[in-house]
Design a protein around this motif. Structure first.
Motif, PDB file in Angstrom:
ATOM      1  N   ALA A  22      -4.296 -30.788  10.005  1.00  0.00           N
ATOM      2  CA  ALA A  22      -4.948 -32.040   9.527  1.00  0.00           C
ATOM      3  C   ALA A  22      -6.284 -31.742   9.559  1.00  0.00           C
ATOM      4  CB  ALA A  22      -4.542 -33.166  10.158  1.00  0.00           C
ATOM      5  N   PRO A  23      -7.069 -32.432   8.580  1.00  0.00           N
ATOM      6  CA  PRO A  23      -8.543 -32.506   8.783  1.00  0.00           C
ATOM      7  C   PRO A  23      -9.052 -33.402   9.983  1.00  0.00           C
ATOM      8  CG  PRO A  23      -7.997 -33.869   7.069  1.00  0.00           C
ATOM      9  CD  PRO A  23      -6.747 -33.149   7.349  1.00  0.00           C
ATOM     10  N   TRP A  77      -5.419 -42.465   7.523  1.00  0.00           N
ATOM     11  CA  TRP A  77      -3.920 -41.940   7.699  1.00  0.00           C
ATOM     12  C   TRP A  77      -4.051 -40.907   8.711  1.00  0.00           C
ATOM     13  CZ3 TRP A  77       0.325 -43.842   6.439  1.00  0.00           C
ATOM     14  CH2 TRP A  77       0.496 -44.745   5.268  1.00  0.00           C
ATOM     15  N   VAL A  78      -4.883 -40.094   8.784  1.00  0.00           N
ATOM     16  CA  VAL A  78      -5.215 -39.121   9.665  1.00  0.00           C
ATOM     17  C   VAL A  78      -5.041 -39.491  11.094  1.00  0.00           C
ATOM     18  CG1 VAL A  78      -6.475 -37.000  10.618  1.00  0.00           C
ATOM     19  CG2 VAL A  78      -6.067 -37.329   8.121  1.00  0.00           C
ATOM     20  N   THR A  79      -5.974 -40.510  11.265  1.00  0.00           N
ATOM     21  CA  THR A  79      -6.174 -41.112  12.754  1.00  0.00           C
ATOM     22  C   THR A  79      -4.814 -41.751  13.023  1.00  0.00           C
ATOM     23  OG1 THR A  79      -8.520 -41.691  12.120  1.00  0.00           O
ATOM     24  CG2 THR A  79      -7.350 -42.750  13.970  1.00  0.00           C
ATOM     25  N   PHE A 134      -1.011 -31.870   6.300  1.00  0.00           N
ATOM     26  CA  PHE A 134      -0.979 -33.237   6.966  1.00  0.00           C
ATOM     27  C   PHE A 134      -0.109 -34.427   6.090  1.00  0.00           C
ATOM     28  CE2 PHE A 134      -4.423 -34.420   4.408  1.00  0.00           C
ATOM     29  CZ  PHE A 134      -4.543 -35.843   4.410  1.00  0.00           C
ATOM     30  N   GLU A 135      -0.380 -34.107   4.681  1.00  0.00           N
ATOM     31  CA  GLU A 135       0.605 -35.177   4.088  1.00  0.00           C
ATOM     32  C   GLU A 135       2.006 -34.923   4.215  1.00  0.00           C
ATOM     33  OE1 GLU A 135      -3.095 -34.209   1.037  1.00  0.00           O
ATOM     34  OE2 GLU A 135      -1.804 -33.234   2.747  1.00  0.00           O
ATOM     35  N   LEU A 151      -0.612 -41.248  -0.499  1.00  0.00           N
ATOM     36  CA  LEU A 151      -2.028 -41.467  -0.563  1.00  0.00           C
ATOM     37  C   LEU A 151      -2.590 -42.022  -1.871  1.00  0.00           C
ATOM     38  CD1 LEU A 151      -3.139 -37.902   1.023  1.00  0.00           C
ATOM     39  CD2 LEU A 151      -3.148 -40.186   2.065  1.00  0.00           C
ATOM     40  N   GLY A 152      -2.002 -41.876  -3.002  1.00  0.00           N
ATOM     41  CA  GLY A 152      -2.450 -42.532  -4.233  1.00  0.00           C
ATOM     42  C   GLY A 152      -1.739 -43.813  -4.587  1.00  0.00           C
ATOM     43  N   ARG A 153      -0.417 -44.147  -4.109  1.00  0.00           N
ATOM     44  CA  ARG A 153       0.263 -45.358  -4.229  1.00  0.00           C
ATOM     45  C   ARG A 153       0.465 -46.100  -3.288  1.00  0.00           C
ATOM     46  NH1 ARG A 153       5.433 -43.732  -5.758  1.00  0.00           N
ATOM     47  NH2 ARG A 153       5.521 -46.185  -6.682  1.00  0.00           N
TER      48      ARG A 153
END
Length: 271
Positions: free
Chosen positions: A36-37, A70-72, A93-94, A132-134
């Motif tokens: 993950a970033p 989302w990452v947090t 990470f997704e 992430l998109g929807r």
């Protein structure tokens, strides 16, 4: 002189403190690139978003936030340290967020719908594909067709109270938009059209018009059949005290006219 240069070239090189710090920073950054970033929460940025719609007794809600948030969230739930069921070490990470049961449980804990004081049963739909998109798609089944519900959204506010979510209704509703905060996590929403959307209203109106047209057409057909049957019969039954009416054309051979007097007696003549 050449011996001194050779000795210096073989001597161990000791990196400076600045070089060591740069190397450690680069190594830590590289470690976060895989799963993950690296990111920190930014609750003071744009609010998270949510869209709600109604289908009969079901409430559909899509919740989404910034990628870094989302990452947090995943980091706070341990989704990137191997705790996610079914996740592999090389997963993005997704993928780890999508496969983590902790993420699903968190969403259902912090996003809920109630009807007349009773909770609506919620599930995370679609296996969080393209979340992430929807956004994360949640479906809630309520005890009765939805007209008024209480929606609660407290996602991320447990990480920082400054987080907030802007909810928009996909269809006529009161209110049409509302902001959820840590101080006001629940809002009462009344859907002003059946089905919760303009499209549902148009469909219902079209179906009603079609049914009404069928009823009118059936009534006209039955009335036409009765008229046809009456003409084909050519006979009229008159009760006592009423003049007889004949449907036969005047002058037709073989027809008979029946005249009934007021006293009930009558004479029959042949044309």
């Amino acid at each position: 002189m050449s011996l001194q240069i050779l000795a210096r070239s073989r001597a161990p090189v000791r990196p400076s403190p600045g070089t060591l710090l740069a190397g450690v920073t680069l190594a830590v950054s590289a470690a976060f690139v895989g799963p993950a970033p690296s990111a920190a929460a930014h609750p003071f940025g744009p609010p998270s978003t949510a869209e709600v719609s109604v289908q009969g007794s079901r409430v559909l809600l899509a919740w989404n936030t910034d990628k870094l948030d989302w990452v947090t969230l995943g980091q706070s739930l341990g989704a990137f340290n191997g705790q996610g069921r079914g996740s592999s070490p090389g997963a993005s990470f997704e993928q780890r967020l999508r496969q983590s049961p902790a993420v699903r449980a968190y969403l259902l804990k912090h996003i809920s719908v109630g009807q007349a004081g009773r909770p609506c049963r919620g599930t995370v739909a679609g296996e969080m594909k393209d979340f992430l998109g929807r956004g994360a798609q949640l479906a809630f089944v309520c005890p009765a067709p939805v007209v008024e519900v209480d929606v609660t959204i407290s996602a991320l506010t447990d990480l920082h109270p400054a987080y907030r979510t802007m909810l928009t209704s996909d269809g006529p509703a009161e209110p049409q938009q509302t902001l959820f905060t840590s101080a006001r996590p629940t809002t009462h929403i009344r859907f002003t059209a059946s089905g919760g959307s303009v499209r549902g209203t148009v469909v219902a109106f079209s179906v009603g018009t079609f049914v009404a047209a069928l009823a009118i057409g059936g009534w006209a057909w039955r009335r036409s059949r009765r008229r046809t049957a009456a003409r084909a019969d050519g006979a009229t039954v008159a009760g006592p005290g009423f003049p007889a009416v004949s449907t036969a054309a005047p002058g037709d051979p073989g027809t008979e006219a029946v005249t009934t007097a007021d006293t009930g007696s009558g004479t029959r003549s042949s044309a």
